[in-house]
Design a protein around this motif. Structure first.
Motif, short mmCIF file in Angstrom:
data_model
loop_
_atom_site.label_atom_id
_atom_site.label_comp_id
_atom_site.label_asym_id
_atom_site.label_seq_id
_atom_site.Cartn_x
_atom_site.Cartn_y
_atom_site.Cartn_z
N ARG A 1 0.83 -1.21 0.00
CA ARG A 1 0.00 0.00 0.00
C ARG A 1 0.86 1.26 0.00
N SER A 2 1.94 1.25 0.78
CA SER A 2 2.82 2.43 0.82
C SER A 2 3.50 2.65 -0.53
N PHE A 3 3.73 1.56 -1.27
CA PHE A 3 4.32 1.68 -2.60
C PHE A 3 3.29 2.23 -3.60
N ASN A 4 2.07 1.72 -3.51
CA ASN A 4 1.01 2.19 -4.42
C ASN A 4 0.72 3.68 -4.24
N ASN A 5 0.92 4.17 -3.01
CA ASN A 5 0.65 5.58 -2.72
C ASN A 5 1.75 6.51 -3.20
N ILE A 6 2.83 5.95 -3.76
CA ILE A 6 3.89 6.79 -4.33
C ILE A 6 3.32 7.70 -5.40
N ASP A 7 2.39 7.16 -6.20
CA ASP A 7 1.78 7.95 -7.27
C ASP A 7 1.11 9.20 -6.73
N ASN A 8 0.46 9.06 -5.55
CA ASN A 8 -0.21 10.22 -4.94
C ASN A 8 0.80 11.28 -4.53
N TRP A 9 1.95 10.85 -4.00
CA TRP A 9 2.97 11.80 -3.58
C TRP A 9 3.60 12.50 -4.79
N ILE A 10 3.83 11.74 -5.85
CA ILE A 10 4.39 12.34 -7.07
C ILE A 10 3.40 13.35 -7.66
N ASP A 11 2.11 12.97 -7.70
CA ASP A 11 1.08 13.89 -8.22
C ASP A 11 1.00 15.16 -7.38
N SER A 12 1.15 14.99 -6.05
CA SER A 12 1.09 16.13 -5.15
C SER A 12 2.20 17.14 -5.48
N ILE A 13 3.38 16.63 -5.81
CA ILE A 13 4.50 17.50 -6.17
C ILE A 13 4.29 18.11 -7.54
N ASN A 14 3.94 17.27 -8.51
CA ASN A 14 3.78 17.75 -9.89
C ASN A 14 2.64 18.75 -10.04
N ASN A 15 1.63 18.63 -9.17
CA ASN A 15 0.48 19.55 -9.26
C ASN A 15 0.64 20.79 -8.39
N SER A 16 1.77 20.87 -7.69
CA SER A 16 2.00 22.02 -6.82
C SER A 16 2.42 23.23 -7.64
N ALA A 17 1.76 24.34 -7.37
CA ALA A 17 2.11 25.60 -8.06
C ALA A 17 3.25 26.32 -7.35
N GLN A 18 3.72 25.75 -6.22
CA GLN A 18 4.73 26.42 -5.40
C GLN A 18 6.16 26.12 -5.84
N ILE A 19 6.34 25.18 -6.76
CA ILE A 19 7.70 24.82 -7.15
C ILE A 19 7.87 24.90 -8.67
N ASP A 20 9.10 25.09 -9.07
CA ASP A 20 9.46 25.08 -10.48
C ASP A 20 9.85 23.65 -10.84
N LYS A 21 8.95 22.92 -11.49
CA LYS A 21 9.17 21.51 -11.76
C LYS A 21 10.44 21.25 -12.58
N SER A 22 10.83 22.21 -13.43
CA SER A 22 12.01 22.01 -14.26
C SER A 22 13.30 22.01 -13.43
N ASN A 23 13.26 22.61 -12.25
CA ASN A 23 14.43 22.66 -11.37
C ASN A 23 14.20 21.90 -10.07
N TYR A 24 13.32 20.93 -10.11
CA TYR A 24 12.99 20.16 -8.91
C TYR A 24 13.28 18.69 -9.18
N GLN A 25 13.85 18.01 -8.18
CA GLN A 25 14.22 16.60 -8.36
C GLN A 25 13.47 15.72 -7.36
N ILE A 26 13.03 14.56 -7.81
CA ILE A 26 12.37 13.58 -6.95
C ILE A 26 13.21 12.31 -6.91
N PHE A 27 13.45 11.82 -5.69
CA PHE A 27 14.16 10.56 -5.49
C PHE A 27 13.21 9.55 -4.83
#
Length: 223
Positions: free
Chosen positions: A108-134
């Motif tokens: 379940r914690s693995f399946n929820n990774i998609d939600n965390w990635i979406d939360s970052i990608n949909n955030s207007a507070q960051i510049d996605k081109s200069n943001y890194q996800i590990f």
């Protein structure tokens, strides 16, 4: 009078935020990296906690030469509970990268990774081109000891990284990995960030200096 011991000068500063569901090991990793200590059980984080640690990295410059730099990592631990997600999102803006953790014994914690990635990608507070996800898997010690069965294969995680164009940090054990070994993973993260962001601290320091110079000097007062 003896001069107090000072921390070595940091050449670069990067800000990373730990994300993931409750009980995946964010706080254990956070404390091991910043204090060198491991606790079997930790009180769930309420809101956020922020501390720093430093690593030395051999970084490749644009001209192909390698230079050794001291890097300060400003690390933010976050709450995984749903009710704190709005608060967590406010700290995306002040970070350069996110490290998403999942428990390799909990699908379940693995399946929820998609939600965390979406939360970052949909955030207007960051510049996605200069943001890194590990991405990192935790609790490998439970599988190796036979205490629990593996619920997520390593290849699944690597495929997830390729699918979402994020970086794979491997699987770890906050319990069995030494502080040095865990920091080694973050050294690899720093190398990726350096190629993407460059010398982040220099930029921040210049901005702080400019702001300081613009401030009006206080008027002296005498009693």
């Amino acid at each position: 009078m003896k001069e107090e011991n000072k921390m070595p000068h940091a050449d670069i500063e990067y800000r990373l935020i730990l994300l993931g569901d409750t009980a995946v090991g964010k706080t254990c990793l956070f404390k091991k990296l910043t204090t060198g200590q491991y606790k079997e059980k930790n009180v769930s984080t309420i809101g956020i906690d922020r501390r720093t640690f430093r690593v030395k990295c051999d970084l490749e410059e644009k001209d192909g030469k390698t230079t050794t730099k001291t890097v300060e990592i400003n690390l933010t631990d976050t709450a995984g509970q749903e009710r704190y997600k709005a608060l967590t999102k406010t700290y995306y803006k002040s970070s350069d990268a996110a490290v998403i953790l999942y428990d390799i014994t909990d699908k379940r914690s693995f399946n929820n990774i998609d939600n965390w990635i979406d939360s970052i990608n949909n955030s207007a507070q960051i510049d996605k081109s200069n943001y890194q996800i590990f991405l990192m898997g935790t609790k490998i010690d439970l599988v190796e000891s036979g205490e629990k069965e593996r619920d997520v294969q390593e290849q699944e995680a690597m495929d997830k990284c390729e699918e979402n164009k994020i970086e794979w940090g491997g699987e770890c054990s906050n319990k069995n990995f030494s502080e040095e070994k865990l920091k080694g993973i973050f050294v690899d993260f720093v190398k990726i960030l350096y190629k993407k962001l460059g010398d982040k601290k220099t930029q921040q320091a210049s901005l702080k200096l400019a702001n300081f110079k613009n401030k009006k000097k206080p008027t002296a007062r005498f009693c």
